[in-house]
Design a protein around this motif. Structure first.
Motif: not given
Length: 241
Positions: A4-11, A30-37, A41-46
């Motif tokens: 798994x690829x873990x992608x921490x994301x804030x704005x 590899x699977x991936x998961x974005x962790x929206x902190x 901004x519009x990160x989660x909607x995107x």
């Protein structure tokens, strides 16, 4: 093995699409998961619009809590390997399989992607490089492990370390502290050279002035933890005798 690829994301609305495209174009297996902190901004909607795999945190946890949420997701879904890959576009996905291969071949528990082994690509500011060098020497003096890039967020860990970091993970500036913690517990940590990019869009949470604060705070945390551990061992020896 499940990876798994873990992608921490804030704005990271201006970077996240490029990051996911880099992964999809350069990594297999590899699977991936974005962790929206809890981005403002519009990160989660995107992410939803693009159909990305995303774990949406209900409140802002900071980088430590955000990454640990990713590790708990990996643990709960039976992953054997997890790799932290920042959402700001500074990491290159083409090195992911190299980190994985080195970890498996050399039986490391954690492998860090270091920009300072070959000194190629984006090298950070002078102030931060001085601080990173100091942290590197501090970690070496305490753990006897040479880590040239202790602040790198580009790192891969095995299942044992996933479970370990689910129990405790430093909150504010976790990368250097987690290295010391893992080395102290007997885990094997190594590095491989990588080339990193300069952030194209968005703003780093660590300004030049905060870089100094960051280095002082992390250094004190490492030293205090070391002293506590040493004193605890002394007491155990005294009681044992």
């Amino acid at each position: 093995m499940k990876k798994l690829i873990i992608i921490p994301a804030y704005n990271e609305e201006k970077n996240i699409v490029r990051v996911i495209e880099d992964i999809l174009n350069n990594v297999n297996g590899f699977d991936y998961i974005i962790v929206n902190d809890c981005s403002t901004d519009d990160t989660i909607n995107l992410c939803k619009e693009k159909g990305f795999n995303v774990l949406n945190l209900p409140t802002n946890l900071g980088i430590g809590g955000c990454v640990q949420a990713g590790y708990k997701y990996a643990r709960d879904n039976g992953y054997d390997i997890a790799i932290q890959f920042d959402g700001d576009g500074q990491h290159n996905a083409k090195y992911i399989e190299t980190l994985c291969s080195v970890m498996l071949e050399k039986e490391y528990d954690m492998v860090i992607g270091s920009r300072f082994i070959n000194n190629v690509g984006f090298q950070s500011s002078t102030v931060r490089r001085i601080g990173i060098k100091f942290l590197s020497e501090l970690i070496k003096s305490i753990t006897k492990t040479n880590i040239s890039d202790p602040t790198s967020g580009f790192r891969i860990i095995n299942k044992q370390v996933i479970n370990c970091l689910c129990k405790y993970y430093p909150m504010d500036y976790p990368e250097p502290e987690s290295i010391v913690s893992l080395c102290r517990m007997g885990y094997k940590v190594g590095e491989v050279p990588v080339i990193m990019n300069e952030r194209i869009e968005g703003k780093s949470s660590i300004s030049p002035s905060r870089s100094i604060y960051y280095m002082v705070k992390v250094s004190l945390a490492i030293i205090i933890d070391y002293l506590k551990t040493r004193n605890r061992k002394k007491k155990e020896l005294l009681h044992g005798s």
